[in-house]
Enzyme design. Sequence first.
Site, PDB file in Angstrom:
ATOM      1  N   GLU A  49       0.808  -1.384   0.073  1.00  0.00           N
ATOM      2  CA  GLU A  49      -0.059  -0.008   0.067  1.00  0.00           C
ATOM      3  C   GLU A  49       0.736   1.359   0.016  1.00  0.00           C
ATOM      4  O   GLU A  49       0.460   2.212   0.572  1.00  0.00           O
ATOM      5  CB  GLU A  49      -0.887  -0.155   1.328  1.00  0.00           C
ATOM      6  CG  GLU A  49      -2.273  -1.022   0.845  1.00  0.00           C
ATOM      7  CD  GLU A  49      -3.543  -0.797   1.863  1.00  0.00           C
ATOM      8  OE1 GLU A  49      -3.445   0.624   2.142  1.00  0.00           O
ATOM      9  OE2 GLU A  49      -4.194  -1.566   1.929  1.00  0.00           O
ATOM     10  N   HIS A 272      -2.048  -1.389  10.132  1.00  0.00           N
ATOM     11  CA  HIS A 272      -1.699  -2.714  10.475  1.00  0.00           C
ATOM     12  C   HIS A 272      -0.343  -2.462  11.358  1.00  0.00           C
ATOM     13  O   HIS A 272       0.286  -1.694  11.249  1.00  0.00           O
ATOM     14  CB  HIS A 272      -1.195  -3.210   8.987  1.00  0.00           C
ATOM     15  CG  HIS A 272      -2.296  -3.643   8.287  1.00  0.00           C
ATOM     16  ND1 HIS A 272      -2.738  -4.848   7.571  1.00  0.00           N
ATOM     17  CD2 HIS A 272      -3.265  -2.697   7.729  1.00  0.00           C
ATOM     18  CE1 HIS A 272      -3.864  -4.868   6.905  1.00  0.00           C
ATOM     19  NE2 HIS A 272      -4.446  -3.847   6.888  1.00  0.00           N
TER      20      HIS A 272
END
Length: 430
Positions: A49, A272
């Site tokens: 990402e 995360h």
Amino acid sequence: MATERPAKLRVFSLNCWGIRFFSKLCTQRYEMIGELLDREQHDIALLQEVWSEQDFLFLKKKLSSSYPHTHYFKSGVIGSGLAAFSKHRIQDALLYQYSLNGYPYMLRHGDWFGGKAVGLVILDVLGLKAHVYVTHLHAEYSRAQDEYLPHRIVQSWELLQFVRHTSCGADLVVLGGDLNMHPQDLGNRLLRSHTGLRDCYTETGTFDGCEDGHTLIANNHFTKKQDLIPFEKGIRIDYILMKGSQRVNMKCESLSTTKGSVADKPFPYSDHEALTAELALFRSEDSRQHESGNTPAVSEQMDVVTEACAVVKEGLCQTEAMRDKAMHLVFGSLLLLLLPLVLAFLPCSCSFSFSTVGLLGAVCISLLLSGALLYLLFTTHIKVLKETEDQMMLTSNDLQTKLTGCQLSGSSSSDGSPELQPRSPFKREE
């Protein structure tokens, strides 16, 4: 017995959540991630990402001395988001974009625009050929009603096929990334059973991190609590997997994760948690025996691929139904398109303004184009699902043959009779 002291390989993996203008505090968090990587001096850092190439170039410049070798994988509309940073020389790189990755009209999810893929970098690690993979699979937006399950199973299948067919000559294999699957989810079991990759979390000698290895936790400042339902404490969807070879045996000596908040910082690195694995590499004559012992049983492989094939078949039926609806929309639009044409030529058409007829025609044409595009989209998805089903059937048949051969061999040897051996088609009978 190992012939020399084991070499060490430190691997880092993080989903950076780097969606410009949407992810919170992107600039500040990339500064923090760069500081972390520069301080920890890992051998390999695998990032997901990193949607903006500008952010990748920022990290590349900041880490130029500690990670002189980098590669950014480009695909899709906004890129794959995958990046690899390495102390060791990158000899080659390869990208495979998954055939299915959601739907373009699902704008609120946006996976289709990301071009989800698996990237491979081939490294020279202390004279060993290392194949290092980084990937990011389609997200699971609903555990109860997972409409993207067939897509994620296809991605898992393509991932395992990519790893199997590109890692044949590797001395060691490492895969890191956000799989968006729980440890015992079907796609995860499919990947591990057919590649022999081992989960560092279950293999590690020492673990320091979140409870049960969770990488999406409730205590993270950026985590949406509804994403964790019904797993209030957290879920484990980010992984570092490993596999050795006949030349090298691999062992995960330690694994750690970040734990939400960062010391002296008001927010975490990402939504995360980051993973860091310390791997030991043994050049040993016994590695062949050790690695073969980790190969899953043929029966287990067949059970998993059969289960996956059933999911793909169900997804195929659902996609065919959506294609039929798109076809109905096309035919309905064509019929409606005739209405403004009829109205335009009727004697009483004076009661209808040209603007009204034109507006009705524009709506019909828009519906017609939308239906045609959806029909093409679903037809393409059906092709991919059918191809994946055919590949799975081939694998299932091959495994069935091996399983039958093993059973025949076992039953023959158990009563003292000679084992059945297949007759070679190239051996001339005397």
